[in-house]
Design a protein around this motif. Structure first.
Motif, PDB file in Angstrom:
ATOM      1  N   ALA A 188       0.849  -1.184   0.000  1.00 54.98           N
ATOM      2  CA  ALA A 188       0.000   0.000   0.000  1.00 54.98           C
ATOM      3  C   ALA A 188       0.887   1.238   0.000  1.00 54.98           C
ATOM      4  O   ALA A 188       1.960   1.240   0.615  1.00 54.98           O
ATOM      5  N   GLY A 189       0.443   2.277  -0.697  1.00 55.26           N
ATOM      6  CA  GLY A 189       1.269   3.472  -0.745  1.00 55.26           C
ATOM      7  C   GLY A 189       0.571   4.655  -1.378  1.00 55.26           C
ATOM      8  O   GLY A 189      -0.595   4.579  -1.801  1.00 55.26           O
ATOM      9  N   PHE A 190       1.307   5.749  -1.456  1.00 54.69           N
ATOM     10  CA  PHE A 190       0.845   6.980  -2.060  1.00 54.69           C
ATOM     11  C   PHE A 190       1.941   7.527  -2.963  1.00 54.69           C
ATOM     12  O   PHE A 190       3.128   7.354  -2.691  1.00 54.69           O
ATOM     13  N   LYS A 191       1.528   8.213  -4.035  1.00 51.70           N
ATOM     14  CA  LYS A 191       2.496   8.835  -4.925  1.00 51.70           C
ATOM     15  C   LYS A 191       1.921  10.141  -5.466  1.00 51.70           C
ATOM     16  O   LYS A 191       0.705  10.327  -5.549  1.00 51.70           O
ATOM     17  N   LYS A 192       2.826  11.049  -5.849  1.00 54.75           N
ATOM     18  CA  LYS A 192       2.409  12.323  -6.423  1.00 54.75           C
ATOM     19  C   LYS A 192       3.526  12.854  -7.296  1.00 54.75           C
ATOM     20  O   LYS A 192       4.659  12.370  -7.246  1.00 54.75           O
ATOM     21  N   PHE A 193       3.207  13.874  -8.101  1.00 54.52           N
ATOM     22  CA  PHE A 193       4.224  14.530  -8.911  1.00 54.52           C
ATOM     23  C   PHE A 193       3.892  16.009  -9.017  1.00 54.52           C
ATOM     24  O   PHE A 193       2.747  16.429  -8.796  1.00 54.52           O
ATOM     25  N   ASP A 194       4.895  16.798  -9.337  1.00 53.96           N
ATOM     26  CA  ASP A 194       4.646  18.207  -9.599  1.00 53.96           C
ATOM     27  C   ASP A 194       5.544  18.698 -10.721  1.00 53.96           C
ATOM     28  O   ASP A 194       6.659  18.201 -10.920  1.00 53.96           O
ATOM     29  N   THR A 195       5.029  19.637 -11.487  1.00 49.65           N
ATOM     30  CA  THR A 195       5.742  20.307 -12.565  1.00 49.65           C
ATOM     31  C   THR A 195       5.510  21.809 -12.388  1.00 49.65           C
ATOM     32  O   THR A 195       4.707  22.223 -11.538  1.00 49.65           O
ATOM     33  N   PRO A 196       6.186  22.644 -13.169  1.00 57.03           N
ATOM     34  CA  PRO A 196       5.922  24.084 -13.063  1.00 57.03           C
ATOM     35  C   PRO A 196       4.485  24.461 -13.414  1.00 57.03           C
ATOM     36  O   PRO A 196       4.022  25.553 -13.073  1.00 57.03           O
ATOM     37  N   PHE A 197       3.760  23.550 -14.085  1.00 57.42           N
ATOM     38  CA  PHE A 197       2.414  23.878 -14.552  1.00 57.42           C
ATOM     39  C   PHE A 197       1.309  23.152 -13.809  1.00 57.42           C
ATOM     40  O   PHE A 197       0.148  23.570 -13.869  1.00 57.42           O
ATOM     41  N   TYR A 198       1.654  22.073 -13.120  1.00 54.75           N
ATOM     42  CA  TYR A 198       0.607  21.281 -12.469  1.00 54.75           C
ATOM     43  C   TYR A 198       1.197  20.481 -11.312  1.00 54.75           C
ATOM     44  O   TYR A 198       2.320  19.972 -11.412  1.00 54.75           O
ATOM     45  N   ARG A 199       0.413  20.361 -10.248  1.00 55.00           N
ATOM     46  CA  ARG A 199       0.776  19.536  -9.102  1.00 55.00           C
ATOM     47  C   ARG A 199      -0.360  18.567  -8.819  1.00 55.00           C
ATOM     48  O   ARG A 199      -1.504  18.986  -8.629  1.00 55.00           O
ATOM     49  N   SER A 200      -0.021  17.285  -8.783  1.00 53.92           N
ATOM     50  CA  SER A 200      -1.050  16.291  -8.495  1.00 53.92           C
ATOM     51  C   SER A 200      -1.252  16.169  -6.988  1.00 53.92           C
ATOM     52  O   SER A 200      -0.415  16.600  -6.191  1.00 53.92           O
ATOM     53  N   SER A 201      -2.346  15.556  -6.603  1.00 52.02           N
ATOM     54  CA  SER A 201      -2.572  15.228  -5.200  1.00 52.02           C
ATOM     55  C   SER A 201      -1.931  13.867  -4.912  1.00 52.02           C
ATOM     56  O   SER A 201      -1.506  13.158  -5.828  1.00 52.02           O
TER      57      SER A 201
END
Length: 214
Positions: A188-201
């Motif tokens: 079980a886990g969580f993941k996310k990403f971010d860029t200069p234009f968008y950040r995921s939850s």
């Protein structure tokens, strides 16, 4: 890539029958199913080694939620009896292109109860299937912890240049069953990403992994 994987694994099987010490002759296969519908399979076959180091052929395939191939990899892995390791892999991703990756891990602490390792990796991305897309690099690292080979946790982060993307993940593992020949784990886990234009939850994911040793 599928032909390359098959050829590499065939060579591994031939080599393991002639050159690998008895202690190293353990083929490992695993299959993972995730809550988002994706799945994956992997195989690791010893080629040669001694009582301290083992060189193995590795191959894997990932499938999307429609059960279509999303990535196929093949390469080599060097494992040390003290928990250290190195690997070199080539990956083909339909609709994207190719990746060449190198990874390493160092065991920081180990006793009967606790096991802590640090890992790092570098990937050269070649998006040949995307017109005019530049090549770029991904660098990352993380920590893996296990308690009595039953409960584990992991943290990792990675940065991709050119596209300036950061990826983060945190996860846990619970061993449900283990024998000398097989193992079943809950992940079980969580993941996310971010860029200069968008950040995921933070996106959750759970799954089961079954491993078989021969």
């Amino acid at each position: 890539m599928s032909k390359s994987v098959a050829l590499l694994l065939l060579c591994a099987c031939l080599a393991s029958g002639r050159h690998v010490p008895t202690r190293a002759r353990r083929q490992a296969g695993s299959f993972t199913v995730n809550s988002d519908g994706t799945s994956g399979a992997a195989l690791k076959v010893p080629l040669t080694g001694n009582d301290k180091n083992v060189l193995s052929a590795i191959g894997s395939a990932d499938f999307n939620d429609r059960h279509k191939l999303s990535a196929a990899s093949a390469g080599l892995a060097l494992d040390n009896i003290n928990g250290h390791g190195l690997s070199l892999t080539g990956t083909r991703i339909p609709g994207f292109g190719e990746q060449l990756g190198v990874a390493g891990k160092v065991n920081l602490f180990h006793n009967n109860n606790h096991d802590l390792s640090a890992k790092a990796f570098a990937i050269r991305n070649s998006p040949s299937a995307i017109p005019n897309a530049p090549n770029f690099n991904t660098l990352g690292g993380g920590l893996d912890y296990m308690f009595k080979q039953k409960v584990g946790a992991s943290l990792s982060a990675a940065h991709s240049d050119v596209i300036n993307r950061n990826d983060y993940s945190a996860g846990g593992k619970l061993n449900l069953f283990q024998s000398p020949s097989s193992s079943l784990d809950f992940n079980a886990g969580f993941k996310k990403f971010d860029t200069p234009f968008y950040r995921s939850s933070w996106e959750p994911n759970v799954g089961f992994s079954f491993s078989k040793f021969f």
